[in-house]
Design an enzyme around this catalytic site. Structure first.
Site, mmCIF file in Angstrom:
data_model
loop_
_atom_site.group_PDB
_atom_site.id
_atom_site.type_symbol
_atom_site.label_atom_id
_atom_site.label_comp_id
_atom_site.label_asym_id
_atom_site.label_seq_id
_atom_site.Cartn_x
_atom_site.Cartn_y
_atom_site.Cartn_z
ATOM 1 N N THR A 172 25.324 44.261 -5.409
ATOM 2 C CA THR A 172 25.165 43.836 -6.801
ATOM 3 C C THR A 172 26.165 42.787 -7.306
ATOM 4 O O THR A 172 27.366 42.904 -7.052
ATOM 5 C CB THR A 172 25.252 45.078 -7.723
ATOM 6 N N ARG A 200 11.906 51.924 -5.708
ATOM 7 C CA ARG A 200 13.139 52.482 -6.277
ATOM 8 C C ARG A 200 13.783 51.450 -7.209
ATOM 9 O O ARG A 200 13.892 50.276 -6.866
ATOM 10 C CB ARG A 200 14.099 52.868 -5.146
ATOM 11 N N VAL A 201 14.210 51.898 -8.369
ATOM 12 C CA VAL A 201 14.878 51.010 -9.317
ATOM 13 C C VAL A 201 16.263 51.590 -9.603
ATOM 14 O O VAL A 201 16.395 52.780 -9.881
ATOM 15 C CB VAL A 201 14.062 50.889 -10.624
ATOM 16 N N GLY A 202 17.284 50.742 -9.522
ATOM 17 C CA GLY A 202 18.651 51.200 -9.755
ATOM 18 C C GLY A 202 19.097 50.976 -11.184
ATOM 19 O O GLY A 202 18.287 50.824 -12.102
ATOM 20 N N GLY A 224 27.608 49.295 -8.018
ATOM 21 C CA GLY A 224 27.864 50.570 -7.344
ATOM 22 C C GLY A 224 26.605 51.388 -7.157
ATOM 23 O O GLY A 224 25.493 50.857 -7.247
HETATM 24 N N1 GLY Z 1 23.957 49.096 -8.401
HETATM 25 C C1 GLY Z 1 22.831 48.667 -7.740
HETATM 26 C C2 GLY Z 1 21.866 49.678 -7.408
HETATM 27 O O1 GLY Z 1 22.212 50.836 -7.181
HETATM 28 O O2 GLY Z 1 20.717 49.347 -7.330
#
Ligand code: GLY
Length: 304
Positions: A172, A200-202, A224
């Site tokens: 990131t 999947r979305v972060g 993170g």
């Molecule tokens: N911080 C990026 C993610 O976990 O997608």
């Protein structure tokens, strides 16, 4: 003229020795691009976008080209941006074939009535907005293909482990800026976690988790393990902590990390900037690529 300032992150993780220099160089280029915008009197939003585009285009970073490959063998990207003057925000999630997701997120903010577009709808919006599209191959690197192949043979791998010592994952990019008018903007862009489930979305495209900006207090971007960041609404938590501590971004980022660890055993890093242009950075991973510049410095600082 008020103090102008810019702070960036380029991934909180155990950056291996051979990737330290590419990270430092990438951060230097990214801070130079955003700083040029601010110095010329440009907006915080333009500076944030300019810095993040540089990191998305640099395949050192897990954003844009060079991003992690998901379990389905594809690159899906997340990004968000927020304008602290208006509380408007734009984000895209699980989007494919977009070269610079941060630019698309900004278009969502400025050219639609929505905050978050995902998947095929986000790609369609990108085509309508004439945002630069690309093939999956343009986003893939040999380094990530090798990592992906290795992970297919490691059934015990958990994304959380990617941020701990001895795991070679990247993570990131993000930027927070304040311009000469005192406007604050924040943005974040990522390829997510390695071998993530398709769809999947972060935290990065979730306003309040990965990105937040409020002209009256400050702005934040996180890096993170996204699942943990979402659970404690990390970016907004740090903005709230800044407000509670008289705007102190150092105290707020450090306390925010303590909340992350205590409540959800999270790993990562956070950058913050307040309405006075003061900067805070904290992380609990072995390394975090970071850079900052403000009117009180002769030259930008880039650290890994
Ligand atoms: N911080 C990026 C993610 O976990 O997608």
């Amino acid at each position: 003229m008020g103090k102008i300032a810019l702070v960036l992150h380029g991934g909180a993780w155990d950056i291996p020795p051979d990737l330290v220099e590419p990270h430092r160089t990438g951060m230097q280029k990214a801070i130079a691009a955003g700083w040029k915008v601010l110095q010329k009197g440009g907006s915080a939003l333009d500076a944030v976008e300019a810095s993040i585009v540089v990191m998305e285009d640099d395949d050192t970073f897990n954003a844009g080209r060079g991003s992690f490959i998901n379990a389905g063998g594809e690159v899906e990207l997340d990004a968000s941006i927020m304008n602290g003057a208006t509380f408007r925000a734009g984000a895209v999630a699980a989007v494919q074939n977009v070269r610079n997701p941060i630019t698309l997120a900004r278009r969502v903010m400025e050219k639609s009535e929505n905050v978050l577009l995902v998947g095929m709808g986000a790609s369609r919006f990108a085509r309508e907005q004439k945002v630069k599209l690309c093939s999956q191959d343009d986003l893939l690197t040999l380094r990530e293909l090798d990592r992906w192949r290795t992970m297919q043979s490691d059934p015990h791998f958990k994304p959380k482990d990617a941020f701990r010592k001895k795991r070679t994952a990247s993570d990131t990019v993000g930027a927070v800026a304040i311009d000469k008018k005192g406007n604050i903007a924040s943005g974040t862009s990522t390829g997510g976690t390695p071998n993530k489930l398709p769809g999947r979305v972060g935290d990065s495209p979730i306003i309040g988790a990965g990105t937040y900006a409020d002209n009256g207090i400050g702005g934040v971007s996180t890096s993170g393990w996204g699942e943990a960041m979402i659970r404690v609404v990390m970016a907004k938590t740090v903005v709230d902590l800044m407000e509670r501590h008289g705007g102190d971004p150092e105290k707020a980022t450090q306390e925010g990390l303590k909340v992350l660890v205590r409540k959800v055993d999270g790993y990562g890093g956070v950058i913050a900037l307040n309405a006075r242009g003061e900067i805070g950075i904290a992380f609990n991973t072995p390394r975090m690529a970071r850079a900052f510049m403000h009117t009180g410095l002769r030259e930008a600082v880039a650290l890994v």
